[in-house]
Structures are given as structure tokens and as C-alpha cells.
Design an enzyme around this catalytic site. Structure first.
Site, PDB file in Angstrom:
ATOM      1  N   LYS A  36       8.629   4.375   2.712  1.00  0.00           N
ATOM      2  CA  LYS A  36       9.976   4.905   2.420  1.00  0.00           C
ATOM      3  C   LYS A  36      10.396   5.948   3.468  1.00  0.00           C
ATOM      4  O   LYS A  36      10.636   7.120   3.161  1.00  0.00           O
ATOM      5  CB  LYS A  36      10.057   5.518   1.027  1.00  0.00           C
ATOM      6  CG  LYS A  36       9.847   4.509  -0.094  1.00  0.00           C
ATOM      7  CD  LYS A  36      10.124   5.101  -1.460  1.00  0.00           C
ATOM      8  CE  LYS A  36       9.888   4.134  -2.587  1.00  0.00           C
ATOM      9  NZ  LYS A  36       8.481   3.757  -2.832  1.00  0.00           N
ATOM     10  N   ILE A  74      15.034  11.823  10.333  1.00  0.00           N
ATOM     11  CA  ILE A  74      15.818  11.519  11.539  1.00  0.00           C
ATOM     12  C   ILE A  74      15.045  10.513  12.400  1.00  0.00           C
ATOM     13  O   ILE A  74      13.818  10.405  12.297  1.00  0.00           O
ATOM     14  CB  ILE A  74      16.135  12.791  12.366  1.00  0.00           C
ATOM     15  CG1 ILE A  74      14.843  13.449  12.881  1.00  0.00           C
ATOM     16  CG2 ILE A  74      16.957  13.779  11.549  1.00  0.00           C
ATOM     17  CD1 ILE A  74      15.072  14.486  13.970  1.00  0.00           C
ATOM     18  N   THR A 104       0.831  -1.215   0.000  1.00  0.00           N
ATOM     19  CA  THR A 104       0.000   0.000   0.000  1.00  0.00           C
ATOM     20  C   THR A 104       0.865   1.265   0.000  1.00  0.00           C
ATOM     21  O   THR A 104       2.028   1.234   0.393  1.00  0.00           O
ATOM     22  CB  THR A 104      -0.870   0.050   1.282  1.00  0.00           C
ATOM     23  OG1 THR A 104      -0.001  -0.056   2.428  1.00  0.00           O
ATOM     24  CG2 THR A 104      -1.876  -1.072   1.316  1.00  0.00           C
TER      25      THR A 104
HETATM   26  O1  6AU Z   1       4.465  -1.206 -11.065  1.00  0.00           O
HETATM   27  P1  6AU Z   1       4.227   0.278 -10.912  1.00  0.00           P
HETATM   28  O2  6AU Z   1       5.185   1.107 -11.721  1.00  0.00           O
HETATM   29  O3  6AU Z   1       2.799   0.681 -11.160  1.00  0.00           O
HETATM   30  O4  6AU Z   1       4.453   0.616  -9.362  1.00  0.00           O
HETATM   31  C1  6AU Z   1       5.677   0.437  -8.732  1.00  0.00           C
HETATM   32  C2  6AU Z   1       5.543   0.626  -7.235  1.00  0.00           C
HETATM   33  C3  6AU Z   1       5.186   2.036  -6.796  1.00  0.00           C
HETATM   34  C4  6AU Z   1       6.495   2.648  -6.358  1.00  0.00           C
HETATM   35  O5  6AU Z   1       6.323   3.569  -5.293  1.00  0.00           O
HETATM   36  C5  6AU Z   1       7.295   1.423  -5.890  1.00  0.00           C
HETATM   37  O6  6AU Z   1       6.795   0.304  -6.615  1.00  0.00           O
HETATM   38  N1  6AU Z   1       8.753   1.520  -6.134  1.00  0.00           N
HETATM   39  C6  6AU Z   1       9.665   1.278  -5.080  1.00  0.00           C
HETATM   40  C7  6AU Z   1       9.337   0.633  -3.825  1.00  0.00           C
HETATM   41  C8  6AU Z   1       8.453  -0.496  -3.741  1.00  0.00           C
HETATM   42  O7  6AU Z   1       9.913   0.922  -2.814  1.00  0.00           O
HETATM   43  C9  6AU Z   1      11.011   1.569  -5.273  1.00  0.00           C
HETATM   44  C10 6AU Z   1      11.483   1.937  -6.556  1.00  0.00           C
HETATM   45  O8  6AU Z   1      12.666   2.120  -6.754  1.00  0.00           O
HETATM   46  N2  6AU Z   1      10.585   2.030  -7.565  1.00  0.00           N
HETATM   47  C11 6AU Z   1       9.236   1.813  -7.406  1.00  0.00           C
HETATM   48  O9  6AU Z   1       8.487   1.871  -8.392  1.00  0.00           O
HETATM   49  O10 6AU Z   1       4.288   1.946  -5.699  1.00  0.00           O
END
Ligand code: 6AU
Length: 279
Positions: free
Chosen positions: A95, A99, A63
Site C-alpha cells: 500500500k 511522494i 504478503t
Molecule cells: O481476510 P483478512 O481480514 O484476514 O485479511 C485481509 C487482508 C489484510 C489486509 O491488509 C488486506 O486484506 N486488505 C486490503 C488490501 C489487500 O489491500 C485492502 C482493504 O481494504 N482491506 C483489507 O483487508 O492483509
């Protein structure tokens, strides 16, 4: 960094020191799924509807709770009960990056009460190891709500073009994970982290779980710099779990699509571990 990805999920679950990693690996084996659905939806109704429909086919439901426009107790209770009904864990993709004192309040308090319902959260090492210590002090505490059964993923890479999450940053994520093995389940990483980190700080039992996002069967690149790989490729490059959002929920038939991801992800896993795993 050494990898135990040649072992089955069941074998890894048996020896894993982290309770949340154990549960996740066990349920992946049980459900024959290494799929994480990224439910980037904006209302409680849509979120819970997706969790209920895709729940049987996934290991983890991810989520972004701060994009839900009508977040309430109903959102939390709905997620919790669907997680039990379909046996998946919940990953809040918060994410954390601030601090230690601030992230403790963001994790444990506010309107969102993340630690109460999210089995797994993620954090960036940008601010240094104190962030992991701060989150661990909440996640491993034996509270009524979660009994210390919480886990963290370190954001070791990012999928986007021009990402600065490389080199020394990635190495620092690994070093920090090694200091907090009771809480850190593994990494969000584009591929296995075998080529980085200091081998002298590794221990024999080290078994960090790799979650690869940016997974999409249909397209190579997304808008706004997002870069994709297929489930098969992600698993071949060392992912233990594949995270996909729009590639699944934004298709005409998300149930059929998630089943395709489940099949492709599972077959790629079986190829890697060398056949049908033991019961
Ligand atoms: O498959 P998508 O592109 O519709 O969604 C990718 C999901 C999004 C991003 O916030 C997350 O993965 N994400 C993350 C995560 C999971 O931490 C890191 C990243 O480098 N790239 C990324 O897309 O909810």
C-alpha cells in the site's frame, strides 16, 4: 468503467496488454483458481510453510513482508522458489502512499527489496498520479531481476467501516490506471467499478482486473472494523480474484478450507461466464 468480466480468464489473457495480468489470468485458468491467500503471518517459517501447503490451490500469494520478524534472504529465496514450484504469483500488500521519490526507494531498495521478488504491489492515489509514474518507472524497467514483469493494483476502495476510499478518490484511481495501462493490472475494490469514472477516457481494450478482499465464508464482520463478504457474493459483484486471510489460514485445516474457497470461487466464475470455459 467497462468490464470484461463476462469473458473467460483464457480469453482475457489472450488479448491483455499487460504481461503480469496475462500471466495471472493464464495461471488462474490452468489451476482453476481465483483465490489469493493473504498470508498475514509473522515468521519466515510460517510464511513458507503456508505457501508450500496452499500453493497448489491459489493464483496469488499475498504478503505483508514488513510484519515478518526474521526477514532475511531466506524469506525471499523461499518465496521465489515456492512461486515457481506451485506456479503462483506473489503480491506484496505494501500500500504505497508517499511522494514519488520516497516510494521509489521503498519499492526498489531498503532491506526488503520488494521489486526484486513481488510480481504485484498496490498503491493509493492519495498523493496523486505521480506515485504511479514513480512506481512504473521501476516496475517496467528491464532489469536483470524482473525484466519489467511487474504490476500494480490501485487501492480503489477499502473494506473497513467508515472508509474514505469512495467517490472522487475511487474515480482518481481509475483515471490514473488508465494513464499507466502497461503497469496497472487492476484494482483492489469491494465490487466492480462499473458505476464510477468518466466513460470518455476509457478505451475499447480496457480490461482492469478486480481483486476483492474482505472475503470470508464464516463471518460477516471481523474485529477492528473489517467487513466481509463470501467468495460467491464477491465474484457475483464483479471480483475476478478473491483475497482471503484469516478465513483460510486461521481455520483448523487450511488446505481443506482453501479448496472450499477455490471451488466456490471457481463455480461463481463459471456461472458468470456462462459455463465450462473452452480449453
Ligand atoms: O481476510 P483478512 O481480514 O484476514 O485479511 C485481509 C487482508 C489484510 C489486509 O491488509 C488486506 O486484506 N486488505 C486490503 C488490501 C489487500 O489491500 C485492502 C482493504 O481494504 N482491506 C483489507 O483487508 O492483509
Amino acid at each position: 468503467m467497462a468490464s470484461k468480466s463476462f469473458l473467460t480468464y483464457a480469453a482475457r489473457a489472450k488479448q491483455h496488454p499487460n504481461p503480469i495480468a496475462r500471466r495471472l489470468l493464464e495461471l488462474a485458468e490452468e489451476k482453476k483458481s481465483n483465490v489469493v491467500v493473504s498470508a498475514d503471518l509473522t515468521t519466515t517459517k510460517e510464511l513458507l510453510y503456508l505457501a508450500d501447503r496452499l500453493g497448489p490451490y491459489i493464483a496469488l500469494f499475498k504478503t505483508h513482508i514488513d510484519i515478518i520478524s526474521d526477514f532475511s534472504n531466506e524469506t525471499v529465496e523461499g518465496l521465489k522458489s515456492l512461486s515457481e514450484k506451485h506456479n503462483f504469483l506473489i503480491f506484496e500488500d505494501r500500500k504505497f502512499v508517499d511522494i514519488g521519490h520516497t516510494v521509489q526507494m521503498q519499492y526498489d531498495g531498503g532491506a526488503l527489496r520488494i521489486s526484486e521478488w513481488a510480481h504485484i504491489v498496490n498503491a493509493s492515489i492519495l498523493a496523486g498520479d505521480g506515485i504511479v509514474e514513480a512506481l512504473a518507472s521501476i516496475g517496467t524497467a528491464d532489469t536483470v531481476e524482473h525484466k519489467g514483469q511487474r504490476g500494480l493494483l490501485m487501492l480503489a476502495h477499502m473494506t473497513t467501516k467508515g472508509s474514505l476510499a469512495t467517490g472522487a478518490y475511487t474515480q482518481a484511481s481509475i483515471e490514473s490506471a488508465r494513464l499507466h495501462k502497461d503497469f496497472v493490472v487492476g484494482f483492489v475494490a469491494n465490487h466492480a467499478l462499473t458505476e464510477v469514472a468518466d466513460p470518455t477516457t476509457a478505451t475499447e481494450d480496457e480490461d482492469f482486473v478486480v481483486f476483492t478482499t474482505g472475503v470470508n465464508r464464516a463471518t460477516k464482520d471481523g474485529p477492528l472494523g473489517q467487513q466481509y463478504q463470501t467468495p460467491k457474493k464477491a465474484i457475483a459483484r464483479g471480483a475476478d480474484f478473491i483475497i482471503s486471510g484469516r478465513g483460510i489460514y486461521a481455520t483448523e485445516n487450511p488446505i481443506e478450507t482453501v479448496q472450499l474457497y477455490q471451488k466456490e470461487g471457481w463455480e461463481a466464475y463459471l456461472d458468470r461466464v456462462g459455463g465450462e470455459p473452452e480449453a
